[in-house]
Design a protein around this motif. Structure first.
Motif, mmCIF file in Angstrom:
data_model
loop_
_atom_site.group_PDB
_atom_site.id
_atom_site.type_symbol
_atom_site.label_atom_id
_atom_site.label_comp_id
_atom_site.label_asym_id
_atom_site.label_seq_id
_atom_site.Cartn_x
_atom_site.Cartn_y
_atom_site.Cartn_z
ATOM 1 N N GLU A 9 -0.372 44.334 19.410
ATOM 2 C CA GLU A 9 -0.732 44.051 18.025
ATOM 3 C C GLU A 9 -2.173 44.474 17.817
ATOM 4 O OE1 GLU A 9 -2.093 39.759 17.114
ATOM 5 O OE2 GLU A 9 -0.496 39.499 18.604
ATOM 6 N N GLY A 10 -2.506 44.832 16.593
ATOM 7 C CA GLY A 10 -3.868 45.277 16.345
ATOM 8 C C GLY A 10 -4.185 45.330 14.863
ATOM 9 N N VAL A 11 -5.437 45.671 14.578
ATOM 10 C CA VAL A 11 -5.912 45.856 13.208
ATOM 11 C C VAL A 11 -6.213 47.333 13.012
ATOM 12 C CG1 VAL A 11 -7.740 45.324 11.541
ATOM 13 C CG2 VAL A 11 -6.872 43.521 13.051
ATOM 14 N N VAL A 12 -5.681 47.921 11.950
ATOM 15 C CA VAL A 12 -5.928 49.328 11.652
ATOM 16 C C VAL A 12 -7.367 49.477 11.164
ATOM 17 C CG1 VAL A 12 -5.276 51.328 10.256
ATOM 18 C CG2 VAL A 12 -3.507 49.723 11.061
ATOM 19 N N HIS A 58 -3.043 43.985 9.815
ATOM 20 C CA HIS A 58 -2.793 43.432 11.150
ATOM 21 C C HIS A 58 -1.321 43.736 11.452
ATOM 22 C CE1 HIS A 58 -3.051 39.629 13.932
ATOM 23 N NE2 HIS A 58 -2.765 40.733 14.587
ATOM 24 N N VAL A 59 -1.087 44.566 12.455
ATOM 25 C CA VAL A 59 0.263 45.064 12.710
ATOM 26 C C VAL A 59 0.708 44.834 14.152
ATOM 27 C CG1 VAL A 59 0.366 46.870 10.953
ATOM 28 C CG2 VAL A 59 -0.749 47.359 13.126
ATOM 29 N N ASP A 60 2.026 44.779 14.301
ATOM 30 C CA ASP A 60 2.645 44.780 15.623
ATOM 31 C C ASP A 60 3.192 46.186 15.827
ATOM 32 O OD1 ASP A 60 3.862 43.110 17.966
ATOM 33 O OD2 ASP A 60 5.524 44.307 17.188
ATOM 34 N N LEU A 61 2.774 46.840 16.912
ATOM 35 C CA LEU A 61 3.098 48.244 17.119
ATOM 36 C C LEU A 61 3.884 48.477 18.399
ATOM 37 C CD1 LEU A 61 -0.389 49.861 16.364
ATOM 38 C CD2 LEU A 61 1.586 49.808 14.816
ATOM 39 N N GLN A 62 4.728 49.483 18.341
ATOM 40 C CA GLN A 62 5.312 50.039 19.561
ATOM 41 C C GLN A 62 4.853 51.495 19.650
ATOM 42 O OE1 GLN A 62 9.462 49.324 21.138
ATOM 43 N NE2 GLN A 62 9.696 51.467 20.538
ATOM 44 N N GLN A 74 7.067 52.360 16.115
ATOM 45 C CA GLN A 74 7.444 51.219 15.275
ATOM 46 C C GLN A 74 6.192 50.516 14.785
ATOM 47 O OE1 GLN A 74 10.152 48.444 17.140
ATOM 48 N NE2 GLN A 74 11.536 50.065 17.845
ATOM 49 N N ALA A 75 6.258 49.934 13.592
ATOM 50 C CA ALA A 75 5.137 49.169 13.039
ATOM 51 C C ALA A 75 5.683 48.059 12.149
ATOM 52 C CB ALA A 75 4.210 50.074 12.237
ATOM 53 N N GLU A 76 5.291 46.832 12.468
ATOM 54 C CA GLU A 76 5.692 45.678 11.658
ATOM 55 C C GLU A 76 4.430 44.932 11.221
ATOM 56 O OE1 GLU A 76 8.690 45.113 10.638
ATOM 57 O OE2 GLU A 76 9.643 46.666 11.871
ATOM 58 N N THR A 77 4.339 44.620 9.945
ATOM 59 C CA THR A 77 3.157 43.941 9.416
ATOM 60 C C THR A 77 3.127 42.478 9.853
ATOM 61 O OG1 THR A 77 3.156 45.379 7.470
ATOM 62 C CG2 THR A 77 1.897 43.338 7.311
ATOM 63 N N ILE A 78 1.979 42.061 10.397
ATOM 64 C CA ILE A 78 1.749 40.643 10.690
ATOM 65 C C ILE A 78 1.037 40.000 9.503
ATOM 66 C CG2 ILE A 78 0.532 39.006 12.188
ATOM 67 C CD1 ILE A 78 0.894 41.038 14.477
ATOM 68 N N ARG A 79 -0.041 40.650 9.038
ATOM 69 C CA ARG A 79 -0.720 40.193 7.829
ATOM 70 C C ARG A 79 -1.445 41.362 7.167
ATOM 71 N NH1 ARG A 79 -4.547 34.833 6.752
ATOM 72 N NH2 ARG A 79 -4.574 35.091 4.497
ATOM 73 N N PRO A 80 -1.148 41.620 5.882
ATOM 74 C CA PRO A 80 -1.789 42.734 5.172
ATOM 75 C C PRO A 80 -3.082 42.284 4.489
ATOM 76 C CG PRO A 80 -0.014 41.850 3.831
ATOM 77 C CD PRO A 80 -0.072 40.998 5.082
ATOM 78 N N LEU A 118 -10.503 39.489 18.324
ATOM 79 C CA LEU A 118 -10.401 38.143 17.735
ATOM 80 C C LEU A 118 -11.481 37.930 16.676
ATOM 81 C CD1 LEU A 118 -9.660 36.056 20.965
ATOM 82 C CD2 LEU A 118 -8.033 36.708 19.164
ATOM 83 N N LEU A 119 -12.663 38.473 16.928
ATOM 84 C CA LEU A 119 -13.762 38.368 15.969
ATOM 85 C C LEU A 119 -13.412 39.100 14.669
ATOM 86 C CD1 LEU A 119 -16.631 37.160 15.930
ATOM 87 C CD2 LEU A 119 -17.480 39.357 16.719
ATOM 88 N N LEU A 120 -12.818 40.279 14.786
ATOM 89 C CA LEU A 120 -12.454 41.050 13.600
ATOM 90 C C LEU A 120 -11.356 40.349 12.801
ATOM 91 C CD1 LEU A 120 -12.728 43.592 11.878
ATOM 92 C CD2 LEU A 120 -11.100 44.726 13.426
ATOM 93 N N VAL A 121 -10.334 39.869 13.472
ATOM 94 C CA VAL A 121 -9.251 39.153 12.775
ATOM 95 C C VAL A 121 -9.804 37.906 12.084
ATOM 96 C CG1 VAL A 121 -7.108 37.848 13.089
ATOM 97 C CG2 VAL A 121 -7.411 40.032 14.263
#
Length: 244
Positions: A9-12, A58-62, A74-80, A118-121
């Motif tokens: 998972e990550g932030v674009v 904030h996305v979950d990626l494969q 693959q990309a699923e949104t965790i929080r836009p 974690l700081l960025l999120v």
């Protein structure tokens, strides 16, 4: 040849056009660190996940490992986070400066950077919640990012001799300095400005929220100058951040 698939998972952080339909997506991930991946066909209107790979998301990626760039499958949104920020200019510009700073501070790809992630999120979530002034949130993010990177400014004792009596703030010295160690050209901020910087670094929002606008403005100037000196580059998005 076996394909090395992985999930994270990550932030674009940013996107770049590639060819006629693809994009290079730079993501700060939770476990892998900073990753650059190709999202194929996302600029076509028929793309299944193009909107999920926009900055702030904030996305979950494969992904699978490529030769020079990984490929996002693959990309699923965790929080836009972007949806809430684009309608509020001060918060949007503060968020943009956060993304750029995270990208600049983390130079090496695929080196774990959990604390910075974690700081960025946390910073983006706090911006969206709207309980504090966006420039205070940004300055807190800058100071904590510097601390995570090992560049925290000395704020409570002289950066050079550790004397408790401080007179000035010197970027080249690493923070506050006493009268004896003060180099030429050092700034002389108000004591309340240093108190505000300490509060932002500690997450003491009661003190930060109660600060006066002149001290916030002085704090922002010092923090931005200190950050950019350590990065050895300007933060381009800072020019759009509304100053107090």
């Amino acid at each position: 040849m076996t394909v090395s698939l992985y999930r994270d998972e990550g932030v674009v952080l940013r996107t770049q056009k590639l060819g006629e339909a693809d994009r290079i997506i730079t993501v700060l991930t939770k476990r892998t660190g900073k990753v650059r991946g190709v999202a194929k066909g996302v600029r076509r209107t028929t793309s299944r996940f193009g909107a999920r790979l926009e900055p702030f998301t904030h996305v979950d990626l494969q992904l699978y490992t490529g030769r020079s760039l990984d490929v996002i499958t693959q990309a699923e949104t965790i929080r836009p986070y972007g949806e809430a920020l684009v309608t509020d200019y001060p918060r949007y510009t503060a968020g943009t400066a956060m993304l750029e700073t995270a990208d600049r501070l983390i130079v090496a790809e695929k080196e774990p950077a959990l604390r910075q992630f974690l700081l960025l999120v946390g910073g983006l979530r706090t911006l969206v919640e709207g309980e504090h002034d966006p420039r205070l949130i940004l300055d807190a993010f800058f100071l904590r990012s510097l601390a995570v990177a090992g560049y925290a400014p000395a704020l409570e004792a002289c950066a050079r001799c550790s004397a408790p009596s401080v007179r000035a703030f010197a970027i080249v010295a690493g923070g506050v300095v006493c009268g004896a160690c003060r180099p030429a050209g050092a700034a002389v901020p108000a004591p309340e400005t240093i108190t505000l910087m300490i509060a932002l670094l500690r997450g003491d929002w009661a003190t930060a929220d109660a600060s006066e606008s002149r001290h916030r403005s002085e704090c922002s100037g010092l923090v931005a100058a200190y950050l950019q000196w350590h990065l050895e580059h300007g933060i381009r998005s800072l020019r759009h951040v509304e100053r107090v």
